[in-house]
Design a protein around this motif. Structure first.
Motif, PDB file in Angstrom:
ATOM      1  N   SER A 153       2.706  -0.332  -1.527  1.00 25.50           N
ATOM      2  CA  SER A 153       3.955  -1.056  -1.292  1.00 25.50           C
ATOM      3  C   SER A 153       4.889  -0.317  -0.353  1.00 25.50           C
ATOM      4  CB  SER A 153       4.682  -1.332  -2.608  1.00 25.50           C
ATOM      5  OG  SER A 153       5.250  -0.146  -3.115  1.00 25.50           O
ATOM      6  N   HIS A 181       4.379  -3.179 -14.487  1.00 22.81           N
ATOM      7  CA  HIS A 181       5.258  -3.914 -13.563  1.00 22.81           C
ATOM      8  C   HIS A 181       6.353  -2.935 -13.175  1.00 22.81           C
ATOM      9  CE1 HIS A 181       7.819  -7.151 -11.969  1.00 22.81           C
ATOM     10  NE2 HIS A 181       8.805  -6.529 -12.595  1.00 22.81           N
ATOM     11  N   ALA A 233      -0.565   1.132  -6.395  1.00 21.35           N
ATOM     12  CA  ALA A 233       0.358   0.035  -6.101  1.00 21.35           C
ATOM     13  C   ALA A 233       1.605   0.558  -5.397  1.00 21.35           C
ATOM     14  CB  ALA A 233       0.729  -0.707  -7.379  1.00 21.35           C
ATOM     15  N   ASP A 238      -1.714  -3.564 -11.892  1.00 20.94           N
ATOM     16  CA  ASP A 238      -0.498  -2.770 -11.717  1.00 20.94           C
ATOM     17  C   ASP A 238       0.212  -3.259 -10.465  1.00 20.94           C
ATOM     18  OD1 ASP A 238      -0.808  -0.673 -13.891  1.00 20.94           O
ATOM     19  OD2 ASP A 238      -2.744  -0.611 -12.875  1.00 20.94           O
ATOM     20  N   CYS A 239       1.419  -3.804 -10.658  1.00 17.15           N
ATOM     21  CA  CYS A 239       2.142  -4.409  -9.547  1.00 17.15           C
ATOM     22  C   CYS A 239       3.496  -3.755  -9.338  1.00 17.15           C
ATOM     23  CB  CYS A 239       2.330  -5.894  -9.794  1.00 17.15           C
ATOM     24  SG  CYS A 239       0.772  -6.801  -9.873  1.00 17.15           S
ATOM     25  N   TYR A 252       7.160  -4.581  -7.421  1.00 23.05           N
ATOM     26  CA  TYR A 252       7.983  -5.594  -6.777  1.00 23.05           C
ATOM     27  C   TYR A 252       9.144  -4.900  -6.099  1.00 23.05           C
ATOM     28  CZ  TYR A 252      10.803  -9.738  -5.969  1.00 23.05           C
ATOM     29  OH  TYR A 252      11.533 -10.727  -5.372  1.00 23.05           O
ATOM     30  N   THR A 287      -2.138  -8.639  -3.779  1.00 25.23           N
ATOM     31  CA  THR A 287      -1.616  -9.091  -5.068  1.00 25.23           C
ATOM     32  C   THR A 287      -2.697  -9.158  -6.142  1.00 25.23           C
ATOM     33  OG1 THR A 287      -1.866 -11.387  -4.401  1.00 25.23           O
ATOM     34  CG2 THR A 287       0.315 -10.406  -4.085  1.00 25.23           C
ATOM     35  N   THR A 288      -3.779  -8.414  -5.973  1.00 26.62           N
ATOM     36  CA  THR A 288      -4.781  -8.359  -7.031  1.00 26.62           C
ATOM     37  C   THR A 288      -4.732  -6.979  -7.666  1.00 26.62           C
ATOM     38  OG1 THR A 288      -6.506  -7.683  -5.486  1.00 26.62           O
ATOM     39  CG2 THR A 288      -6.290 -10.034  -5.914  1.00 26.62           C
ATOM     40  N   LEU A 330       5.656  -8.421  -3.556  1.00 18.24           N
ATOM     41  CA  LEU A 330       4.865  -7.994  -4.701  1.00 18.24           C
ATOM     42  C   LEU A 330       3.563  -7.415  -4.182  1.00 18.24           C
ATOM     43  CD1 LEU A 330       4.629  -8.061  -7.845  1.00 18.24           C
ATOM     44  CD2 LEU A 330       3.304 -10.158  -7.535  1.00 18.24           C
ATOM     45  N   THR A 331       3.272  -6.180  -4.590  1.00 12.88           N
ATOM     46  CA  THR A 331       2.044  -5.502  -4.194  1.00 12.88           C
ATOM     47  C   THR A 331       1.343  -5.019  -5.448  1.00 12.88           C
ATOM     48  OG1 THR A 331       3.133  -4.749  -2.173  1.00 12.88           O
ATOM     49  CG2 THR A 331       1.081  -3.654  -2.776  1.00 12.88           C
ATOM     50  N   CYS A 332       0.064  -5.340  -5.596  1.00 13.56           N
ATOM     51  CA  CYS A 332      -0.690  -4.965  -6.790  1.00 13.56           C
ATOM     52  C   CYS A 332      -1.911  -4.134  -6.409  1.00 13.56           C
ATOM     53  CB  CYS A 332      -1.138  -6.204  -7.548  1.00 13.56           C
ATOM     54  SG  CYS A 332       0.229  -7.263  -8.063  1.00 13.56           S
TER      55      CYS A 332
END
Length: 175
Positions: free
Chosen positions: A68, A94, A64, A45-46, A48, A41-42, A55-57
């Motif tokens: 994910s 996002h 990302a 660019d995430c 969901y 999650t860092t 949530l994967t960043c």
């Protein structure tokens, strides 16, 4: 003439061993797949995934999406919001995905997805693009309430939408 049979021959043992090894590797791959509890999650660019609620960043939208993805079936992107106008990614993105293939209906009711938590991307969207026949409605409040935009397919500058929606979105709906 009798059908040939394979009893406990070296070939049969290799087939059994190969099948057992394949099953073990598949189970190991599932055990290594990221879950909602340990997803990265860092990054700005995430992605969901609405079904897995994960949530994967990462540092780029592509990284990302790759991080994910779980398993052999690719995720389908339904909407991507950009932190910059003209779909720029320097201020982050996002992205909303679902596992497998998905196409939104042509009607706005019933709403297909409501996203009430945008994490660190709250009030950062400056442009938006939808995919797979989806449209997005943006909301001021984080519970898909309050003032809302019209339904949007793609808009390179959210300030040009009625009411000016750049850096204002706290939640959204898809249909």
């Amino acid at each position: 003439m009798a059908e040939p049979t394979i009893r406990n021959t070296p070939l049969r043992r290799r087939v059994k061993t190969g099948a057992a090894l394949s099953l073990a590797l598949a189970a190991g791959a599932l055990a290594l797949a990221p879950s909602a509890a340990n997803a990265e999650t860092t990054g700005d660019d995430c992605v969901y995934n609405i079904v897995r609620e994960e949530l994967t960043c990462a540092d780029t939208p592509e990284e990302a999406l790759a991080a994910s993805s779980v398993g052999l079936q690719a995720d389908t992107v339904l909407v991507r919001m950009y932190g910059d106008t003209n779909y720029g990614t320097s201020s982050g993105t996002h992205t909303l995905t679902v596992p497998g293939a998905y196409t939104c209906s042509s009607a706005y009711t019933p709403v297909e997805f409501t996203i009430t938590r945008m994490g660190s991307f709250t009030n950062k969207a400056s442009s938006v693009r939808t995919y797979n026949s989806c449209d997005v409605k943006l909301f001021d409040n984080d519970s898909a309430t309050g003032t809302s935009s019209t339904w949007i397919d793609a808009l390179a500058n959210l300030d040009t939408a009625a009411g000016g929606w750049a850096n204002r979105t706290s939640s959204y709906q898809l249909s």
